[in-house]
Design a protein around this motif. Structure first.
Motif, short mmCIF file in Angstrom:
data_model
loop_
_atom_site.label_atom_id
_atom_site.label_comp_id
_atom_site.label_asym_id
_atom_site.label_seq_id
_atom_site.Cartn_x
_atom_site.Cartn_y
_atom_site.Cartn_z
N GLN A 105 -12.26 -84.04 -57.97
CA GLN A 105 -11.04 -84.67 -57.46
C GLN A 105 -11.31 -85.40 -56.15
N GLY A 106 -12.10 -84.76 -55.29
CA GLY A 106 -12.43 -85.36 -53.99
C GLY A 106 -13.92 -85.35 -53.77
N MET A 107 -14.35 -85.87 -52.60
CA MET A 107 -15.77 -85.96 -52.25
C MET A 107 -16.55 -86.72 -53.33
N ARG A 108 -15.92 -87.72 -53.92
CA ARG A 108 -16.56 -88.46 -55.01
C ARG A 108 -17.78 -89.23 -54.53
N ALA A 109 -17.78 -89.62 -53.26
CA ALA A 109 -18.87 -90.45 -52.73
C ALA A 109 -20.04 -89.64 -52.21
N SER A 110 -20.05 -88.32 -52.45
CA SER A 110 -21.13 -87.49 -51.91
C SER A 110 -22.37 -87.49 -52.80
N ALA A 111 -22.32 -88.18 -53.95
CA ALA A 111 -23.46 -88.24 -54.88
C ALA A 111 -24.00 -86.84 -55.15
N ARG A 119 -15.46 -93.49 -55.46
CA ARG A 119 -15.62 -93.68 -56.91
C ARG A 119 -16.73 -92.74 -57.38
N ASP A 120 -16.81 -92.53 -58.67
CA ASP A 120 -17.75 -91.53 -59.19
C ASP A 120 -19.20 -91.88 -58.90
N ASP A 121 -19.53 -93.15 -58.79
CA ASP A 121 -20.90 -93.53 -58.47
C ASP A 121 -21.03 -93.96 -57.01
N GLY A 122 -20.07 -93.58 -56.19
CA GLY A 122 -20.07 -94.01 -54.80
C GLY A 122 -21.04 -93.22 -53.93
N PHE A 123 -21.42 -93.84 -52.84
CA PHE A 123 -22.26 -93.18 -51.84
C PHE A 123 -22.16 -93.99 -50.55
N PRO A 124 -22.11 -93.32 -49.39
CA PRO A 124 -21.97 -94.05 -48.12
C PRO A 124 -23.30 -94.60 -47.62
#
Length: 376
Positions: free
Chosen positions: A193-199, A34-39
């Motif tokens: 489009q991708g890598m949304r969780a990379s902050a 998600r746009d505000d995601g982070f692992p």
């Protein structure tokens, strides 16, 4: 700010630790998309497994990850982390890059402090991209002005290695800046489009004083490590290619479509591409680690590796999507997010220059091409 994690000693079996982190990261990755995601939980696992401290040299409290012959363990760790989550892999590769730069360029006192920070669980990153006219400047008062853009881990990295210039001097210096979690970052423009969780976002560093200055002007661009270090993100990409391949293979097995000769042919072609990329990454890691070749040849081989891995990734993506069909583009299918993340992460800067530069080195070299990558 919560205190850094209380951590175990450095992990000696880094590959086994990375395998455990990878499995957990893969299970969480969809929820983080998600746009505000982070692992964040995955980074905590890296810390608990000793992998944030692992790149610190063995004699200074780490596991010396990357100092082993051919950097073979580091290549495998990066692949495994990328296999679990490309967003996590991008963040971890930046952490490794920063600690390697600290090891190469920091003065002894700064080295001790920064390595202690890594052992305490601080997440490092390397940020060098900036907008025209608003780049980072280190003023005469010792404070910074300006921003960094496309900074992965923005708001999460607590020790940022950044490039900055002094007024009137165009040569970049490497600085390390201490940051508070959640501060100074703006992720609003990261609608990828991708890598949304990379902050990935913009970080405003105005008013901060660096914790350390590493090396001298333009050491950041010193070869072969500046261009040669690209093998690390290629290793993470390799893990992402493997994740796409496994999702594709699993789909064929679950749906009983593997007996179709056209499907088998595509899977075989994908396996060739995947294994070719694996061999390129392994050889590039060894050439950079061994430092036995002329600088321009190391850079040329790593540039070829970048392009070989990109080509393999695009080939596996195309084959997988053709084999799976429309289902692979539907949210919830294992292939859908993996494809978006890989397609986005494969987009690295200046691929044409990397290819033509490598070709020019090959053309100008004496002797047979078979001997180009062999130490004299």
């Amino acid at each position: 700010m919560r205190d850094p994690w209380i951590l175990p000693g450095p992990t000696r079996d880094c590959v086994a630790a990375a395998r455990r982190v990878s499995a957990l990261a893969a299970a969480r990755a969809d929820a983080q998309d998600r746009d505000d995601g982070f692992p964040a939980e995955d980074v905590a696992d890296l810390a608990q497994e000793g992998l944030l401290a692992a790149p610190v040299p063995a004699g200074e409290g780490g596991a010396g990850l990357g100092q082993e012959p051919g950097a073979a363990d580091l290549a495998e760790v990066l692949r495994l982390v990328g296999l679990g989550s490309l967003a996590l892999g991008r963040v971890y590769e930046g952490h490794v890059n920063a600690l390697q730069l600290v090891a190469r360029y920091a003065a002894p006192a700064e080295r001790r402090t920064l390595f202690a920070d890594a052992r305490a669980g601080h997440l490092f990153g390397v940020w060098n991209t900036e907008p025209p006219g608003a780049g980072l400047v280190l003023g005469a008062d010792g404070r910074l002005s300006g921003v960094k853009t496309f900074a992965s881990g923005a708001g999460r990295v607590t020790r940022a290695l950044v490039t900055a210039r002094r007024p009137g001097d165009g040569r970049p210096l490497m600085l390390v800046v201490a940051l508070e979690p959640g501060m100074r970052s703006d992720l609003s423009a990261w609608r990828a489009q991708g890598m949304r969780a990379s902050a990935t976002g913009t970080v405003d560093l105005a008013g901060l004083a660096p914790e350390a200055v590493l090396g001298g002007p333009d050491d950041y661009h010193r070869q072969p490590h500046f261009s040669g270090g690209a093998w690390r993100f290629a290793a993470v990409q390799l893990g992402g290619i493997e994740a796409v391949f496994e999702a594709w293979r699993g789909h064929l097995a679950r749906t009983g479509r593997g007996d179709d000769p056209h499907q088998l042919a595509r899977l075989g072609e994908g396996a060739i591409a995947l294994e070719g990329a694996r061999l390129f990454v392994s050889r590039a890691a060894a050439l950079v680690a061994e430092e036995a070749l002329a600088v321009e040849r190391v850079v040329a081989f790593v540039d070829l590796t970048r392009l070989a891995v990109e080509r393999a990734g695009l080939e596996v993506l195309g084959l997988a999507q053709r084999s799976v069909g429309l289902q692979g583009f539907l949210r919830g299918h294992p292939l859908e997010r993996l494809s978006r993340d890989l397609a986005t992460y494969l987009r690295q800067p200046a691929p044409d220059r990397a290819l033509t530069g490598a070709a020019a080195t090959i053309l100008a070299a004496d002797g047979p091409v078979a001997a180009l990558w062999e130490p004299r």
